[in-house]
Enzyme design. Sequence first.
Site, PDB file in Angstrom:
ATOM      1  N   MET A 156      53.438  42.264   5.624  1.00  0.00           N
ATOM      2  CA  MET A 156      55.022  41.624   5.617  1.00  0.00           C
ATOM      3  C   MET A 156      54.667  41.011   4.091  1.00  0.00           C
ATOM      4  SD  MET A 156      55.082  40.120   9.423  1.00  0.00           S
ATOM      5  CE  MET A 156      53.131  40.324   9.548  1.00  0.00           C
TER       6      MET A 156
ATOM      7  N   HIS B 116      45.503  44.259  15.762  1.00  0.00           N
ATOM      8  CA  HIS B 116      46.915  44.185  14.879  1.00  0.00           C
ATOM      9  C   HIS B 116      46.522  42.947  13.762  1.00  0.00           C
ATOM     10  CE1 HIS B 116      51.010  44.738  13.884  1.00  0.00           C
ATOM     11  NE2 HIS B 116      51.201  43.365  13.620  1.00  0.00           N
TER      12      HIS B 116
ATOM     13  N   ASP C  25      48.241  40.770  10.804  1.00  0.00           N
ATOM     14  CA  ASP C  25      49.657  40.328  10.423  1.00  0.00           C
ATOM     15  C   ASP C  25      49.201  39.500   8.926  1.00  0.00           C
ATOM     16  OD1 ASP C  25      51.456  40.955  12.059  1.00  0.00           O
ATOM     17  OD2 ASP C  25      50.678  39.739  13.561  1.00  0.00           O
TER      18      ASP C  25
ATOM     19  N   HIS D 155      49.452  45.030   9.323  1.00  0.00           N
ATOM     20  CA  HIS D 155      50.894  44.977   9.127  1.00  0.00           C
ATOM     21  C   HIS D 155      51.237  44.110   7.734  1.00  0.00           C
ATOM     22  CE1 HIS D 155      55.013  43.288  11.022  1.00  0.00           C
ATOM     23  NE2 HIS D 155      55.160  43.971   9.937  1.00  0.00           N
TER      24      HIS D 155
ATOM     25  N   MET E  43      60.378  46.048  14.679  1.00  0.00           N
ATOM     26  CA  MET E  43      60.247  44.623  14.990  1.00  0.00           C
ATOM     27  C   MET E  43      61.269  44.144  15.873  1.00  0.00           C
ATOM     28  SD  MET E  43      57.793  43.511  12.900  1.00  0.00           S
ATOM     29  CE  MET E  43      57.907  41.855  13.407  1.00  0.00           C
TER      30      MET E  43
ATOM     31  N   ASP F 259      56.765  45.170  17.894  1.00  0.00           N
ATOM     32  CA  ASP F 259      56.067  43.985  17.411  1.00  0.00           C
ATOM     33  C   ASP F 259      57.016  42.667  17.477  1.00  0.00           C
ATOM     34  OD1 ASP F 259      54.424  42.077  16.091  1.00  0.00           O
ATOM     35  OD2 ASP F 259      54.268  42.992  14.184  1.00  0.00           O
TER      36      ASP F 259
ATOM     37  N   GLY G 169      50.739  38.990  20.680  1.00  0.00           N
ATOM     38  CA  GLY G 169      50.078  37.797  20.096  1.00  0.00           C
ATOM     39  C   GLY G 169      49.983  36.862  21.141  1.00  0.00           C
ATOM     40  N   SER G 170      50.870  35.980  21.345  1.00  0.00           N
ATOM     41  CA  SER G 170      51.135  34.825  22.312  1.00  0.00           C
ATOM     42  C   SER G 170      50.599  35.281  23.933  1.00  0.00           C
ATOM     43  CB  SER G 170      51.972  34.098  22.179  1.00  0.00           C
ATOM     44  OG  SER G 170      53.328  34.917  22.115  1.00  0.00           O
TER      45      SER G 170
ATOM     46  N   SER H 116      47.599  40.840  18.390  1.00  0.00           N
ATOM     47  CA  SER H 116      47.679  40.205  16.966  1.00  0.00           C
ATOM     48  C   SER H 116      46.807  39.007  16.972  1.00  0.00           C
ATOM     49  CB  SER H 116      49.147  39.952  16.766  1.00  0.00           C
ATOM     50  OG  SER H 116      49.293  38.964  15.658  1.00  0.00           O
TER      51      SER H 116
ATOM     52  N   GLY I  89      57.339  36.874  10.580  1.00  0.00           N
ATOM     53  CA  GLY I  89      56.836  35.597  10.229  1.00  0.00           C
ATOM     54  C   GLY I  89      56.048  34.644  10.856  1.00  0.00           C
ATOM     55  N   PHE I  90      56.329  34.667  12.382  1.00  0.00           N
ATOM     56  CA  PHE I  90      55.808  33.976  13.017  1.00  0.00           C
ATOM     57  C   PHE I  90      55.589  34.451  14.377  1.00  0.00           C
ATOM     58  CE2 PHE I  90      58.535  31.659  10.220  1.00  0.00           C
ATOM     59  CZ  PHE I  90      57.689  30.729   9.620  1.00  0.00           C
TER      60      PHE I  90
ATOM     61  N   MET J 244      50.881  38.133   5.543  1.00  0.00           N
ATOM     62  CA  MET J 244      52.136  37.297   5.149  1.00  0.00           C
ATOM     63  C   MET J 244      51.846  36.934   3.968  1.00  0.00           C
ATOM     64  SD  MET J 244      53.372  35.652   8.609  1.00  0.00           S
ATOM     65  CE  MET J 244      53.269  36.654  10.042  1.00  0.00           C
TER      66      MET J 244
ATOM     67  N   GLY K 279      57.400  39.235  20.719  1.00  0.00           N
ATOM     68  CA  GLY K 279      57.732  38.811  22.180  1.00  0.00           C
ATOM     69  C   GLY K 279      57.524  39.863  23.160  1.00  0.00           C
TER      70      GLY K 279
HETATM   71  C1  DX5 Z   1      55.461  38.601  13.573  1.00  0.00           C
HETATM   72  C2  DX5 Z   1      54.129  39.464  13.683  1.00  0.00           C
HETATM   73  C3  DX5 Z   1      53.617  39.568  15.028  1.00  0.00           C
HETATM   74  C4  DX5 Z   1      53.534  38.420  15.911  1.00  0.00           C
HETATM   75  C5  DX5 Z   1      53.354  38.739  17.407  1.00  0.00           C
HETATM   76  O1  DX5 Z   1      55.710  38.372  12.370  1.00  0.00           O
HETATM   77  O2  DX5 Z   1      54.385  40.335  12.999  1.00  0.00           O
HETATM   78  O3  DX5 Z   1      52.595  40.491  15.026  1.00  0.00           O
HETATM   79  O4  DX5 Z   1      52.098  37.832  15.682  1.00  0.00           O
HETATM   80  O5  DX5 Z   1      53.545  37.681  17.926  1.00  0.00           O
HETATM   81  P1  DX5 Z   1      53.808  37.327  19.337  1.00  0.00           P
HETATM   82  O6  DX5 Z   1      53.525  38.496  20.248  1.00  0.00           O
HETATM   83  O7  DX5 Z   1      53.722  36.158  19.800  1.00  0.00           O
HETATM   84  O8  DX5 Z   1      55.521  37.581  19.216  1.00  0.00           O
HETATM   85 ZN    ZN Z   2      52.828  42.113  13.127  1.00  0.00          ZN
END
Ligand code: DX5
Ligand code: ZN
Length: 226
Positions: free
Chosen positions: A72, A37, A39, A70, A141, A176, A198-199, A12, A146-147, A41, A178
Amino acid sequence: MSFDRSVKIAPSILSADFADFGREIQAIEAQGADWIHVDVMDGHFVPNLTFGPPAVKAFRKHVKTVMDVHLMISPVDAYIDAYADAGADVLTAHVEAGPHSHRTLQAIRGAGMKAGIALNPGTPAEAVEHLLDLTDLVCVMTVNPGFGGQKFIDMTAKVRKLREIIGDRPVHIEIDGGVDPTTAPLVVEAGADVLVAGSAVFRGGSVENPAPYGENIRAIKASVAG
Ligand code: DX5
Ligand code: ZN
């Protein structure tokens, strides 16, 4: 885009350097990303705001793999053509984004994209049961959207249920939120094949020092191998 159930890592770019998306996408693909990916928002469906169609169109120029967008956002339908024009390969809407997901999925396919449907942690697998013939991907999810960087919420039972009701249909199950080498095996064992991260992928690296991106991707893949 051909269909298979091999495990794919979809970094992401929410965790990338926002001032350098082009080079970040090139770096993460060179380091082994299978999909990218994106995101989107809207500050309404989720309490955060990211990018819209012109930015996504600019990302497209750098994506050589699959651009997985994606959404949101709510409402969705008025923006579908804009994301098709931006070059999305997969466009995913939330089942909670409105009362007419069936129509939304038809419109996404009608615009020439693969159609995804996402479920928040509180939404049961059965919410998409009657949409599966219109769907190419179900996104489960494992955080509240959101984050980036939130703690994984165990949705293994939901993934298992989805795998069962999907049956032989060519529908991806994407996870998606964690995802890391500890949580990935749980969801892959339950039937997931696309892992957004992502992280856990961008941690420790940068455009100038991209090797950690590759190490992070390989660590997730190794955790689910065999
Ligand atoms: C959350 C996003 C995810 C997010 C995943 O709202 O849809 O795609 O960026 O990030 P990590 O992998 O850090 O949870
Ligand atoms: Zn996402």
